[in-house]
Design a protein around this motif. Structure first.
Motif, PDB file in Angstrom:
ATOM      1  N   HIS A 249      -6.757   2.910   9.743  1.00  0.00           N
ATOM      2  CA  HIS A 249      -5.990   1.947  11.021  1.00  0.00           C
ATOM      3  C   HIS A 249      -5.626   0.873   9.456  1.00  0.00           C
ATOM      4  O   HIS A 249      -5.369   0.151  10.703  1.00  0.00           O
ATOM      5  N   LEU A 250      -6.037   0.377   8.680  1.00  0.00           N
ATOM      6  CA  LEU A 250      -5.361  -0.661   8.188  1.00  0.00           C
ATOM      7  C   LEU A 250      -4.517  -0.096   6.766  1.00  0.00           C
ATOM      8  O   LEU A 250      -5.258  -0.215   5.919  1.00  0.00           O
ATOM      9  N   PRO A 251      -3.393   0.334   6.734  1.00  0.00           N
ATOM     10  CA  PRO A 251      -2.668   0.813   6.012  1.00  0.00           C
ATOM     11  C   PRO A 251      -2.233  -0.272   4.308  1.00  0.00           C
ATOM     12  O   PRO A 251      -1.854   0.102   3.979  1.00  0.00           O
ATOM     13  N   ALA A 252      -2.183  -1.714   5.185  1.00  0.00           N
ATOM     14  CA  ALA A 252      -1.760  -2.577   4.605  1.00  0.00           C
ATOM     15  C   ALA A 252      -3.371  -3.452   3.491  1.00  0.00           C
ATOM     16  O   ALA A 252      -3.200  -3.778   2.723  1.00  0.00           O
ATOM     17  N   LEU A 253      -4.042  -2.839   3.863  1.00  0.00           N
ATOM     18  CA  LEU A 253      -5.237  -3.555   3.619  1.00  0.00           C
ATOM     19  C   LEU A 253      -5.512  -3.539   1.544  1.00  0.00           C
ATOM     20  O   LEU A 253      -5.287  -2.150   1.598  1.00  0.00           O
ATOM     21  N   GLN A 254      -5.481  -4.710   1.410  1.00  0.00           N
ATOM     22  CA  GLN A 254      -5.955  -5.392  -0.135  1.00  0.00           C
ATOM     23  C   GLN A 254      -7.449  -5.015  -0.071  1.00  0.00           C
ATOM     24  O   GLN A 254      -7.829  -4.733  -1.711  1.00  0.00           O
TER      25      GLN A 254
END
Length: 357
Positions: free
Chosen positions: A305-310
């Protein structure tokens, strides 16, 4: 030494600002800061704090840029208190730590250049409508008062397109009245809004505001569900830390926040949620803080659900970062790199040898 090199330090000294003092109203301090070539331009900061209520109205120099009237036990402020030749160019005004229970609707009407206003740590119970329409404010601090109900329209300023930062933290606010759809004046351009530590039980309707930062820390929010953040697609930072009571996160509760980059849910040991679908729609989220919540969701579930999570913080100081594993070479045309979260517990790292990698 060549003449150009010799003159350069003198030129820089002439252009940079220099501070001096000047004669001032008895008890006050006037500090002059000069700018420009050969000190051709000057601004004065006047400090009349801690002198008592008798100090107002106080005459100030014509070039006054900032006036400090804090800690004077002032009980009221009206147009006559803030009037005089020096007030026409005032850019900053500090009225904090007084005894103000109310302010006149026209108190700031003559302050045509006022940009920063601090009325924190007073006893304000209400905020008059259109209090700031005469000033081009960019920063308003109303924290630590006794406000219960505040209208968003009260923050309409003389420069409606200018970004505005509003601090309403540590009040008694239980309701924030939205800007009317058919209002004659445009909605205020509030980009940063601090509503921490109030009495809000639901997320207020803020859909007409160009918000980028919002803090609801410490409020007794009962739940965050679908539609709670409707109209806030431009929000980049959201803080919901240390919520009171038993807050619940429903699936798709953040789906309107497509531009959100930072989400803080820390300090919520009783937080309840309904699975990873809570974070669906947060395609731009880069930082997630779940520390102090007891929630340790599976990394695989989060990454879907969080493709950009770093990075994500969980537990007590455990920090996880996004890690891309390329896999075996040569890579097949249809294959894609595997993504996982690499977590580090600082307590375990401290126990390791200082030379360990």
């Amino acid at each position: 030494m060549p003449w150009p090199l010799l003159l350069l330090p003198l030129l820089l000294l002439a252009v940079s600002g220099a501070q001096t003092t000047r004669p001032c109203f008895p008890g006050c301090q006037c500090e002059v800061e000069t700018f420009g070539l050969f000190d051709s331009f000057s601004l004065t900061r006047v400090d009349c704090s801690g002198l008592g209520p008798h100090i107002v109205p106080v005459p100030i120099p014509l070039d006054t840029a900032h006036l400090d009237l804090s800690s004077n036990r002032l009980e009221t402020v009206n147009e006559s208190v803030l009037a005089g030749p020096g007030y026409t160019t005032l850019a900053g005004l500090d009225l904090s730590h007084n005894l103000l229970a109310s302010i006149s609707p026209t108190a700031f009407s003559r302050l045509r250049y006022l940009e920063s206003l601090d009325i924190s740590h007073n006893g304000l119970a209400a905020l008059p409508a259109e209090s700031f329409t005469s000033s081009p404010l960019s920063d308003v601090n109303l924290s630590h008062n006794r406000l219960r109900e505040v209208s968003v329209s009260a923050f309409t300023t003389h420069s409606p397109g200018r970004a505005l930062h509003v601090d309403l933290s540590h009040n008694l606010i239980h309701r924030l009245v939205p800007h009317p759809a058919g209002a004659s004046l445009p909605a205020p351009a509030i980009q940063s809004l601090n509503l921490a530590w109030n009495r809000l039980r639901t997320v207020p309707d803020l859909r007409d505001l160009p918000l980028r930062y919002l803090s609801l820390d410490g409020n007794p929010l009962a739940a965050v569900g679908p539609g709670a953040f409707r109209g806030l697609a431009g929000l980049t930072h959201l803080s919901l830390g240390s919520l009171q009571g038993l807050p619940q996160l429903a699936p798709h509760g953040f789906r309107e926040l497509q531009g959100l980059q930072v989400l803080d849910l820390s300090g919520n040991p009783k937080l309840k949620w309904a699975g990873a679908e809570v974070f669906s729609g947060l395609g731009s989220l880069q930082e997630l803080d779940l520390s102090g919540t007891g929630l340790v969701p599976l990394p695989e579930m989060l990454l879907v659900h969080l493709p950009a999570l770093q990075s994500i913080s969980v537990g007590q100081g455990v920090r996880c970062r996004r890690l891309v594993r390329e896999g075996a070479y040569p890579r097949q045309p249809v294959s894609s790199p595997k993504v996982a979260l690499h977590c580090v517990d600082p307590r375990e790292r401290a126990a390791e040898s200082p030379n360990a990698l």
